[in-house]
Design an enzyme around this catalytic site. Structure first.
Site, PDB file in Angstrom:
ATOM      1  N   GLY A  12      -0.664  15.526  17.288  1.00 42.81           N
ATOM      2  CA  GLY A  12       0.307  14.879  18.168  1.00 42.81           C
ATOM      3  C   GLY A  12      -0.316  14.054  19.285  1.00 42.81           C
ATOM      4  N   GLY A  14      -1.005  10.948  19.158  1.00 47.07           N
ATOM      5  CA  GLY A  14      -0.318   9.655  19.194  1.00 47.07           C
ATOM      6  C   GLY A  14       0.910   9.712  20.079  1.00 47.07           C
ATOM      7  CD  GLU A 137      -3.944   8.593  19.160  1.00 48.45           C
ATOM      8  OE1 GLU A 137      -3.014   7.790  19.394  1.00 48.45           O
ATOM      9  OE2 GLU A 137      -3.923   9.406  18.227  1.00 48.45           O
ATOM     10  CE  LYS A 186     -12.145  33.728  20.799  1.00 48.17           C
ATOM     11  NZ  LYS A 186     -12.614  34.433  21.987  1.00 48.17           N
ATOM     12  N   PRO A 187      -9.009  28.507  19.353  1.00 49.74           N
ATOM     13  CG  PRO A 187      -7.606  28.259  17.486  1.00 49.74           C
ATOM     14  CD  PRO A 187      -7.823  29.104  18.711  1.00 49.74           C
ATOM     15  CE  LYS A 220      -7.131  35.562  26.705  1.00 50.71           C
ATOM     16  NZ  LYS A 220      -6.703  35.919  25.359  1.00 50.71           N
ATOM     17  CB  CYS A 379       9.566  -5.421   1.913  1.00 55.62           C
ATOM     18  SG  CYS A 379       8.156  -6.518   1.630  1.00 55.62           S
ATOM     19  CG  PHE A 380       8.741  -3.205  -3.920  1.00 50.91           C
ATOM     20  CD1 PHE A 380       8.467  -4.321  -4.695  1.00 50.91           C
ATOM     21  CD2 PHE A 380       8.568  -1.951  -4.492  1.00 50.91           C
ATOM     22  CE1 PHE A 380       8.017  -4.181  -6.008  1.00 50.91           C
ATOM     23  CE2 PHE A 380       8.124  -1.807  -5.789  1.00 50.91           C
ATOM     24  CZ  PHE A 380       7.853  -2.918  -6.547  1.00 50.91           C
ATOM     25  N   GLY A 381      12.247  -3.460  -1.769  1.00 51.04           N
ATOM     26  CA  GLY A 381      13.633  -3.073  -2.038  1.00 51.04           C
ATOM     27  C   GLY A 381      14.536  -4.297  -2.173  1.00 51.04           C
ATOM     28  CG  HIS A 506       8.592  -4.517   6.413  1.00 50.85           C
ATOM     29  ND1 HIS A 506       8.525  -3.354   5.682  1.00 50.85           N
ATOM     30  CD2 HIS A 506       7.907  -5.443   5.710  1.00 50.85           C
ATOM     31  CE1 HIS A 506       7.819  -3.568   4.583  1.00 50.85           C
ATOM     32  NE2 HIS A 506       7.433  -4.829   4.579  1.00 50.85           N
ATOM     33  CD  GLU A 508      10.568  -1.486   8.083  1.00 51.59           C
ATOM     34  OE1 GLU A 508      11.530  -2.277   7.999  1.00 51.59           O
ATOM     35  OE2 GLU A 508       9.694  -1.404   7.211  1.00 51.59           O
TER      36      GLU A 508
HETATM   37  N1  GLN Z   1       5.028  -5.387  -3.379  1.00 47.92           N
HETATM   38  C1  GLN Z   1       5.843  -6.367  -2.779  1.00 47.92           C
HETATM   39  C2  GLN Z   1       5.048  -7.609  -2.391  1.00 47.92           C
HETATM   40  O1  GLN Z   1       3.866  -7.562  -2.266  1.00 47.92           O
HETATM   41  C3  GLN Z   1       6.590  -5.812  -1.575  1.00 47.92           C
HETATM   42  C4  GLN Z   1       5.709  -5.337  -0.464  1.00 47.92           C
HETATM   43  C5  GLN Z   1       6.422  -4.452   0.531  1.00 47.92           C
HETATM   44  O2  GLN Z   1       7.434  -3.815   0.226  1.00 47.92           O
HETATM   45  N2  GLN Z   1       5.888  -4.341   1.726  1.00 47.92           N
HETATM   46  O3  GLN Z   1       5.614  -8.657  -2.196  1.00 47.92           O
END
Ligand code: GLN
Length: 535
Positions: A12, A14, A137, A186-187, A220, A379-381, A506, A508
């Protein structure tokens, strides 16, 4: 400020680093956070997510350790790729300098050349970014062979930077024995000894443990670490990582750090953060999301997506409950996809690479699309959502991505032209943030409420422009495109489907606790609408 870790990895550090960053920033200090990774890979981009969790992508296209994601989310600021220093980067530049003759006549050694390179990188980063405090870190565990040059470098920095300009924080684990319920110190003692053996005396010890540190255990640890008792901090398990800064704050953690650094104590403004944590607590309406991917056995593989769902959930009063679906299990008939579609309020088709599990994902996309349940492909999705549409709506038999089937009859997803002549796989994808133009009147536009957005990429393949007219004629809407005309976001008409969105970037990576990603807000909102309708 240096953070080291003891006893085991994943202790932890990070989150402690990120929390400390937040606490200091909330006092008006300008803070930066750096992750040092002692492995020889130049960056995290070439590592399997199974081994190391998600690859976090920075605005400037760095493929970094997932801790940078925590730093960005807690600090609410972008960091550059220079904020992830690996042994690979350090050795690469030392060796390049040696070849250029920069060390002419000298024997190039770990000390001083490698350690100097490490120190130079830290100092120039602090200088260039103009921070008051740089938090560093050190990845891995004290005692690892590959971590030694980094620990040696920071040991030297203590002397060189002068008294009051460095602070060393050691994070270590005190396990609670399941047989006796005892909190064992102790660890922690041993890892502090290990740190001292290489010349570093910690100023503060942060103890990771399942329940608040007991006074006797604290005493301790303090004794064996040669520290006053109040320099031992309890970092016990809490329900959410976002509460960690508050737990540390209660114990005056940042005031202690500031005192060591001889910086003035200022009052902290944590109102926004506290409200966010309260909202997380209150968010009680469950919303079930099917998470369909092939790295589901290690949840850290998709950590930014999971966090983005929490951020959006807190804002909407919803509690995302995740149903992990391993796409290879779908292919092997080991999951009952129909019941998952029934049970879930929405699905996310997760990012990924390579063929394994893709047919399972495509089948899941078909079922969620046909059931008109909210679906987000990232992305891939997104690419597989296009493949599914081409196969099952356009009737293009065997349509595929050339990543998965180089000889497909219908390469609806194909290598980006810029990727054709790439000979090195490290750091060569289309990476980082770039502008995306949204089409007015679309779902994407309504989510972001602006014409141009910037989201981060990490891919080599794209929607094949030759198939774009056909896909559009069949009802697939391209709602976002790059200035060069690459397809960035696709969706279905909202009269056809309440929420079917695929994003090549992405979203996210840019979701923050206090400013959730519009895409995740949209997905959860659509999912909760369905739940309400169903009742
Ligand atoms: N494999 C796919 C590509 O290279 C998607 C990559 C991903 O999902 N980040 O375009």
């Amino acid at each position: 400020m240096f953070i080291t870790g003891g006893v085991l990895s994943s202790v932890g550090k990070g989150i402690v680093t990120a929390s400390l960053g937040l606490l200091l920033k909330s006092r008006g200090y300008n803070v930066g956070a750096v992750k040092i990774d002692p492995y020889i890979n130049v960056d995290a981009g070439t590592m399997n997510p199974f081994a190391h969790g998600e690859v976090f992508v920075t605005e400037d296209g760095g493929e970094t350790d997932l801790d940078l994601g925590h730093y960005e989310r807690f600090l609410n600021q972008n960091l550059s790729k220079e904020h992830n220093i690996t042994a690979g980067k350090v050795y690469l530049s030392v060796i390049e300098k040696e070849r250029k003759g920069e060390y002419l006549g000298q024997t190039v050694q770990v000390i001083p050349h490698v350690t100097d390179e490490i120190k130079d990188r830290l100092r120039s980063l602090a200088g260039e970014t103009g921070v008051d405090i740089l938090i560093v870190e050190i990845g891995g565990t004290v005692g690892d062979i590959e971590g030694l040059p980094f620990l040696e470098a920071i040991r030297q920095m203590k002397m060189e930077e002068g008294d009051g300009n460095t602070v060393f924080i050691h994070v270590a684990l005190a396990p609670v024995l399941s047989t006796t319920g005892e909190q064992k110190t102790k660890p922690v003692q041993h890892s502090v000894q290990e740190l001292r053996r290489i010349g570093i005396q910690p100023d503060i010890v942060v103890v990771r443990t399942s329940r608040p540190l007991e006074p006797e255990a604290r005493r301790k640890i303090a004794l064996h670490s040669t520290l006053p008792v109040d320099m031992v901090i309890s970092n016990h398990d809490v329900d959410t990582i976002y509460r960690v800064p508050l737990v540390l704050e209660e114990q005056g953690f940042s005031s202690k750090v500031l005192a060591r650094l001889r910086l003035e104590e200022r009052s902290a403004d944590l109102d926004g953060w506290v409200k966010f944590v309260e909202a997380l607590d209150r968010a009680s309406a469950p919303i079930r999301i099917a998470m369909i991917g092939k790295y589901t056995k290690l949840r850290d593989s998709y950590i930014s997506i999971v966090e983005a769902l929490k951020h959006a959930g807190a804002k909407l009063g919803l509690r995302p409950s995740l149903i992990w679906v391993e796409s290879t299990d779908i292919e092997h008939g080991m999951v009952d996809l129909d019941s998952i579609v029934d049970e879930a309020d929405a699905a996310i088709i997760l990012p990924g690479f390579g063929r394994r599990g893709t047919e399972g994902k495509i089948e899941a996309i078909r079922l969620f699309r046909e059931a008109r349940k909210p679906l987000l492909g990232i992305c891939f999705g997104m690419q597989l959502t296009v493949v599914e549409y081409a196969r099952n709506v356009l009737g293009l038999d065997g349509a595929n991505s050339t990543e998965l089937d180089p000889n497909t009859r219908h390469p609806v997803i194909d290598l980006l032209p810029s990727q054709r002549n790439i000979d090195r796989l490290g750091g060569s994808m289309r990476l980082g943030a770039s502008p995306i133009h949204l089409k007015p009147g679309t779902l994407a536009y309504s989510l972001y409420s602006r014409p141009v957005i910037h989201e981060r990429h990490r891919h080599r393949y794209e929607v094949n422009e030759k198939y774009r007219p056909m896909l559009e004629d069949a009802g697939l809407i391209v709602s976002g495109e790059s200035p060069e005309g690459l397809v960035e976001i696709i969706e279905l008409d909202r009269r056809e489907h309440p929420f079917l969105l695929g994003t090549q970037p992405h979203p996210e990576y840019k979701s923050r606790p206090l400013s959730p990603s519009p895409v995740f807000l949209g997905l959860l909102e659509a999912a909760s609408q369905r739940v309400k309708l169903a009742h």
